[in-house]
Design a protein around this motif. Structure first.
Motif, PDB file in Angstrom:
ATOM      1  N   VAL A 102       0.842  -1.189   0.000  1.00 39.41           N
ATOM      2  CA  VAL A 102       0.000   0.000   0.000  1.00 39.41           C
ATOM      3  C   VAL A 102       0.879   1.242   0.000  1.00 39.41           C
ATOM      4  O   VAL A 102       1.804   1.353   0.810  1.00 39.41           O
ATOM      5  N   ASP A 103       0.601   2.170  -0.894  1.00 40.80           N
ATOM      6  CA  ASP A 103       1.394   3.389  -1.023  1.00 40.80           C
ATOM      7  C   ASP A 103       1.352   4.174   0.282  1.00 40.80           C
ATOM      8  O   ASP A 103       0.305   4.670   0.696  1.00 40.80           O
ATOM      9  N   GLY A 104       2.520   4.254   0.940  1.00 42.34           N
ATOM     10  CA  GLY A 104       2.616   4.995   2.192  1.00 42.34           C
ATOM     11  C   GLY A 104       2.083   4.264   3.397  1.00 42.34           C
ATOM     12  O   GLY A 104       2.168   4.773   4.524  1.00 42.34           O
ATOM     13  N   GLY A 105       1.560   3.036   3.210  1.00 39.94           N
ATOM     14  CA  GLY A 105       0.945   2.324   4.324  1.00 39.94           C
ATOM     15  C   GLY A 105       1.675   1.078   4.762  1.00 39.94           C
ATOM     16  O   GLY A 105       1.425   0.558   5.841  1.00 39.94           O
ATOM     17  N   GLY A 106       2.565   0.557   3.932  1.00 37.37           N
ATOM     18  CA  GLY A 106       3.319  -0.626   4.299  1.00 37.37           C
ATOM     19  C   GLY A 106       2.883  -1.862   3.547  1.00 37.37           C
ATOM     20  O   GLY A 106       2.196  -1.798   2.532  1.00 37.37           O
ATOM     21  N   VAL A 107       3.300  -3.014   4.068  1.00 34.66           N
ATOM     22  CA  VAL A 107       3.008  -4.319   3.476  1.00 34.66           C
ATOM     23  C   VAL A 107       2.085  -5.090   4.410  1.00 34.66           C
ATOM     24  O   VAL A 107       2.359  -5.204   5.606  1.00 34.66           O
ATOM     25  N   TYR A 108       0.997  -5.623   3.847  1.00 32.62           N
ATOM     26  CA  TYR A 108       0.005  -6.351   4.633  1.00 32.62           C
ATOM     27  C   TYR A 108      -0.062  -7.803   4.170  1.00 32.62           C
ATOM     28  O   TYR A 108       0.079  -8.092   2.981  1.00 32.62           O
ATOM     29  N   ALA A 109      -0.291  -8.704   5.112  1.00 34.19           N
ATOM     30  CA  ALA A 109      -0.522 -10.111   4.820  1.00 34.19           C
ATOM     31  C   ALA A 109      -2.005 -10.399   4.993  1.00 34.19           C
ATOM     32  O   ALA A 109      -2.602 -10.021   6.009  1.00 34.19           O
ATOM     33  N   ILE A 110      -2.597 -11.057   3.989  1.00 32.44           N
ATOM     34  CA  ILE A 110      -4.017 -11.388   4.044  1.00 32.44           C
ATOM     35  C   ILE A 110      -4.192 -12.889   3.956  1.00 32.44           C
ATOM     36  O   ILE A 110      -3.671 -13.539   3.038  1.00 32.44           O
ATOM     37  N   ASP A 111      -4.906 -13.452   4.926  1.00 30.64           N
ATOM     38  CA  ASP A 111      -5.225 -14.870   4.913  1.00 30.64           C
ATOM     39  C   ASP A 111      -6.297 -15.123   3.857  1.00 30.64           C
ATOM     40  O   ASP A 111      -7.361 -14.518   3.879  1.00 30.64           O
ATOM     41  N   LYS A 112      -6.013 -16.008   2.905  1.00 22.19           N
ATOM     42  CA  LYS A 112      -6.953 -16.252   1.817  1.00 22.19           C
ATOM     43  C   LYS A 112      -8.266 -16.847   2.299  1.00 22.19           C
ATOM     44  O   LYS A 112      -9.324 -16.610   1.705  1.00 22.19           O
ATOM     45  N   ALA A 163      -6.831  -9.062   7.048  1.00 20.15           N
ATOM     46  CA  ALA A 163      -5.553  -8.413   6.738  1.00 20.15           C
ATOM     47  C   ALA A 163      -4.825  -8.049   8.022  1.00 20.15           C
ATOM     48  O   ALA A 163      -5.440  -7.682   9.024  1.00 20.15           O
ATOM     49  N   ARG A 164      -3.507  -8.138   7.958  1.00 14.62           N
ATOM     50  CA  ARG A 164      -2.688  -7.799   9.107  1.00 14.62           C
ATOM     51  C   ARG A 164      -1.403  -7.135   8.632  1.00 14.62           C
ATOM     52  O   ARG A 164      -0.807  -7.567   7.651  1.00 14.62           O
ATOM     53  N   LEU A 165      -0.967  -6.081   9.330  1.00 21.39           N
ATOM     54  CA  LEU A 165       0.246  -5.364   8.945  1.00 21.39           C
ATOM     55  C   LEU A 165       1.456  -6.253   9.130  1.00 21.39           C
ATOM     56  O   LEU A 165       1.690  -6.811  10.205  1.00 21.39           O
ATOM     57  N   LEU A 166       2.234  -6.387   8.061  1.00 23.80           N
ATOM     58  CA  LEU A 166       3.445  -7.193   8.102  1.00 23.80           C
ATOM     59  C   LEU A 166       4.664  -6.326   8.369  1.00 23.80           C
ATOM     60  O   LEU A 166       5.517  -6.655   9.175  1.00 23.80           O
ATOM     61  N   MET A 167       4.766  -5.221   7.669  1.00 25.05           N
ATOM     62  CA  MET A 167       5.838  -4.255   7.905  1.00 25.05           C
ATOM     63  C   MET A 167       5.393  -2.917   7.353  1.00 25.05           C
ATOM     64  O   MET A 167       4.545  -2.847   6.459  1.00 25.05           O
ATOM     65  N   ASN A 168       5.919  -1.858   7.944  1.00 26.49           N
ATOM     66  CA  ASN A 168       5.565  -0.536   7.448  1.00 26.49           C
ATOM     67  C   ASN A 168       6.794   0.195   6.942  1.00 26.49           C
ATOM     68  O   ASN A 168       7.886  -0.353   6.907  1.00 26.49           O
ATOM     69  N   THR A 169       6.610   1.426   6.554  1.00 23.81           N
ATOM     70  CA  THR A 169       7.699   2.184   5.931  1.00 23.81           C
ATOM     71  C   THR A 169       8.816   2.533   6.907  1.00 23.81           C
ATOM     72  O   THR A 169       9.888   2.945   6.483  1.00 23.81           O
ATOM     73  N   LYS A 170       8.562   2.369   8.199  1.00 26.43           N
ATOM     74  CA  LYS A 170       9.588   2.679   9.188  1.00 26.43           C
ATOM     75  C   LYS A 170      10.349   1.437   9.633  1.00 26.43           C
ATOM     76  O   LYS A 170      11.256   1.536  10.437  1.00 26.43           O
ATOM     77  N   ASP A 171       9.933   0.272   9.114  1.00 25.90           N
ATOM     78  CA  ASP A 171      10.567  -0.999   9.498  1.00 25.90           C
ATOM     79  C   ASP A 171      10.559  -1.219  11.006  1.00 25.90           C
ATOM     80  O   ASP A 171      11.505  -1.736  11.579  1.00 25.90           O
ATOM     81  N   ASP A 172       9.464  -0.812  11.671  1.00 27.50           N
ATOM     82  CA  ASP A 172       9.408  -0.981  13.119  1.00 27.50           C
ATOM     83  C   ASP A 172       8.345  -1.990  13.532  1.00 27.50           C
ATOM     84  O   ASP A 172       7.966  -2.060  14.696  1.00 27.50           O
TER      85      ASP A 172
END
Length: 317
Positions: free
Chosen positions: A269-279, A284-293
């Protein structure tokens, strides 16, 4: 406010016998920037070749990273000043055809492993005799070029002629599924046939589609939009449903969709990070964001490549 353009390339290295639960701290995060030799910290595209090297397309050129060093490559050609000012470079790797680079003006290059350089093989703008913005380049299983642009969808025939398949549409993405070709545009989604591209119909209208992903085993088309969230179409029934609980983050442009394994989809997601979605649960759950925190992990021997326009390149293993 700094806007980040997230692009995910997920490269599956081994299959897993059981479902992988994404929970905590399995990343070895490595930052690759100017100090490591990256040509520019504005990154548009990343692929991995058959030798395991990472190829990175930046505003300046193409970089090859082997895990230790970065080598820079220039792309030849006669450029106007305006071409370079707004230049966007992308990469495509095909196991049979090799590595290709292309820019937004429609220039397409092939990498020669023998001479270790890129050579231009096609210029879409010249062939159709008008200025064009090339957004997506694809190769189908028959080795046919499909080119998505601001003027529509183009195909290179066996005799090398370029023909317009879908005119008057701003094409952002292309996805293949069997004999079907799905085209994401700024005004919806179209379905075409590989063999008979004149047979086409619009599946969705009025959607500003940025990216597509076809889950072939489940016969589902995942649709990422600019400002309208993430939706999934059942290809058997053509019914579309929007994932529940997406939140405001998914109203940002969705730049990338790909599968992690048979159970999990990853979303950039632009500016929102990477999300993992269970098929299965569609949660959806946040996997990592732009701050790597974020305190999240991926299990298994895989590579996730994520790029940000002003923060250099992160390679997560």
């Amino acid at each position: 406010m700094v806007r980040f353009n997230l692009v995910i390339t997920i490269l599956l290295m081994i299959s897993m016998a059981v479902k992988a639960e994404l929970t905590s701290r399995m990343f070895d995060v490595r930052h690759v920037g100017y100090a490591e030799g990256l040509s520019s910290q504005r990154v548009f595209s990343i692929v991995e070749d058959g030798d395991g090297a990472m190829w990175i397309a930046t505003k300046t050129g193409i970089d090859r990273y082997n895990g230790y060093t970065v080598k820079n490559y220039d792309l030849p050609g006669n450029f106007y000043y305006g071409d370079l000012a707004g230049r966007r470079l992308y990469l495509l790797y095909d196991a049979r055809q090799g590595l290709f680079a292309y820019d937004h003006t429609g220039r397409i290059y092939r990498y020669s492993s023998i001479y270790d350089h890129f050579e231009q093989i096609l210029h879409l703008g010249h062939l159709i005799q008008e200025e064009v913005i090339l957004n997506k380049l694809c190769l189908d299983d028959d080795g046919t070029w499909w080119m998505g642009s601001d003027k529509g969808l183009y195909k290179q025939e066996a005799d090398n002629r370029i023909v317009a398949v879908l005119k008057g549409q701003y094409v952002n993405d292309i996805a293949f599924a069997g004999e079907s070709l799905f085209v994401g545009t700024s005004n919806g989604v179209w379905q075409l046939s590989h063999a008979l591209p004149d047979r086409k119909h619009q599946l969705l209208e009025g959607w500003n589609v940025q990216t597509l992903f076809c889950d072939k085993p489940k016969k589902e088309l995942w649709i990422g939009t600019f400002g309208s969230g993430l939706s999934v179409m059942n290809l058997n029934t053509s019914k579309v449903f929007t994932l529940e609980g997406q939140g405001n983050t998914f109203l940002h442009p969705i730049r990338a969709i790909t599968d992690y394994d048979e159970h999990t989809i990853l979303i950039g997601v632009d500016g929102g990070g990477v999300y993992a979605i269970d098929k299965d649960t569609q949660k959806a759950r946040l996997l990592m964001n732009t701050k790597d925190d974020t305190d999240t992990y991926l299990r298994g021997k895989r590579h996730i490549c994520r790029n940000q326009r002003r923060s250099g390149q992160h390679l997560d293993r």
